[in-house]
Design an enzyme around this catalytic site. Structure first.
Site, PDB file in Angstrom:
ATOM      1  N   HIS A 130       0.946  -1.098   0.247  1.00 19.66           N
ATOM      2  CA  HIS A 130       0.145   0.096   0.053  1.00 19.66           C
ATOM      3  C   HIS A 130       0.773   1.279  -0.178  1.00 19.66           C
ATOM      4  O   HIS A 130       2.101   1.148   0.118  1.00 19.66           O
ATOM      5  CB  HIS A 130      -1.021  -0.101   1.251  1.00 19.66           C
ATOM      6  CG  HIS A 130      -0.246  -0.065   2.427  1.00 19.66           C
ATOM      7  ND1 HIS A 130      -0.411  -1.083   3.399  1.00 19.66           N
ATOM      8  CD2 HIS A 130       0.482   0.994   3.110  1.00 19.66           C
ATOM      9  CE1 HIS A 130       0.405  -0.920   4.559  1.00 19.66           C
ATOM     10  NE2 HIS A 130       0.961   0.345   4.273  1.00 19.66           N
TER      11      HIS A 130
HETATM   12  P1  TYD Z   1      -1.968  -3.567   7.798  1.00 15.36           P
HETATM   13  O1  TYD Z   1      -1.722  -2.127   7.506  1.00 15.36           O
HETATM   14  O2  TYD Z   1      -2.831  -4.360   6.863  1.00 15.36           O
HETATM   15  O3  TYD Z   1      -0.765  -4.322   7.803  1.00 15.36           O
HETATM   16  P2  TYD Z   1       0.387  -4.626   6.678  1.00 15.36           P
HETATM   17  O4  TYD Z   1       0.402  -3.644   5.680  1.00 15.36           O
HETATM   18  O5  TYD Z   1       1.755  -4.251   7.305  1.00 15.36           O
HETATM   19  O6  TYD Z   1       0.356  -6.013   6.207  1.00 15.36           O
HETATM   20  O7  TYD Z   1      -2.612  -3.777   9.199  1.00 15.36           O
HETATM   21  C1  TYD Z   1      -3.027  -4.742   9.985  1.00 15.36           C
HETATM   22  C2  TYD Z   1      -4.022  -4.551  10.868  1.00 15.36           C
HETATM   23  O8  TYD Z   1      -3.596  -3.732  11.849  1.00 15.36           O
HETATM   24  C3  TYD Z   1      -5.077  -3.618  10.136  1.00 15.36           C
HETATM   25  O9  TYD Z   1      -6.115  -4.149  10.756  1.00 15.36           O
HETATM   26  C4  TYD Z   1      -4.931  -2.277  10.648  1.00 15.36           C
HETATM   27  C5  TYD Z   1      -4.317  -2.514  12.011  1.00 15.36           C
HETATM   28  N1  TYD Z   1      -3.066  -1.338  12.314  1.00 15.36           N
HETATM   29  C6  TYD Z   1      -3.335  -0.511  13.289  1.00 15.36           C
HETATM   30  O10 TYD Z   1      -4.404  -0.455  14.129  1.00 15.36           O
HETATM   31  N2  TYD Z   1      -2.376   0.367  13.594  1.00 15.36           N
HETATM   32  C7  TYD Z   1      -1.541   0.775  13.063  1.00 15.36           C
HETATM   33  O11 TYD Z   1      -0.783   1.527  13.128  1.00 15.36           O
HETATM   34  C8  TYD Z   1      -1.185  -0.386  11.919  1.00 15.36           C
HETATM   35  C9  TYD Z   1       0.118  -0.135  11.098  1.00 15.36           C
HETATM   36  C10 TYD Z   1      -1.990  -1.188  11.599  1.00 15.36           C
END
Ligand code: TYD
Length: 130
Positions: A47
């Site tokens: 992303h």
């Molecule tokens: P996500 O952004 O999908 O992780 P990555 O891109 O690293 O694979 O995040 C995973 C989950 O964690 C999603 O439900 C959002 C939550 N999250 C938070 O609550 N706070 C944060 O600071 C981050 C980065 C994610």
């Protein structure tokens, strides 16, 4: 998008690396999160953000990070605990090839806000004007 090698304050007791907001990273740090226990075949990220800038440090183990500004992709090896990688806003990022022991620490310039995410690559290309 560049790697920075930070000074290690090493001595007989062990190692210490200090990262100062607005000095060693070009933003005020509003949020910290870390990723660990990642499966080697399970990339993360995929992303971009409208506003959030991130600073990534593999404080244990190693991983790779591919950054893509829409024009070119560069893959960085994060394999030392004193190396940091700046991911600017509007840069697509994928973290991959995690070692089993990798702990990837991320310093972020903004609080968590799902509306700041661009999760579709074609939407990202439109936003950056490609
Ligand atoms: P996500 O952004 O999908 O992780 P990555 O891109 O690293 O694979 O995040 C995973 C989950 O964690 C999603 O439900 C959002 C939550 N999250 C938070 O609550 N706070 C944060 O600071 C981050 C980065 C994610």
């Amino acid at each position: 998008m560049s790697l920075t090698e930070h000074r290690i304050l090493g001595e007989h007791r062990g190692q210490l690396v200090a990262i100062e907001g607005q000095q060693d990273v070009p933003f005020e740090v509003k949020r910290v999160f870390y990723i660990y226990g990642t499966q080697p075949d399970a990339p993360r990220g995929n992303h971009s953000h409208h506003q959030t800038r991130q600073y990534l440090i593999s404080v244990n183990g190693s991983c790779k990070v591919t950054l893509d500004d829409g024009k070119q992709k560069v893959t960085y090896d994060l394999n030392q605990p004193n190396i940091g990688l700046l991911q600017d806003a509007l840069v697509w990022g994928v973290m991959h090839d995690f070692s089993a022991d990798c702990v990837l620490l991320v310093l972020a310039s903004e609080h968590y806000d799902e509306s700041d995410y661009i999760r579709n690559y074609n939407d990202f290309l439109k936003v950056v004007g490609i």
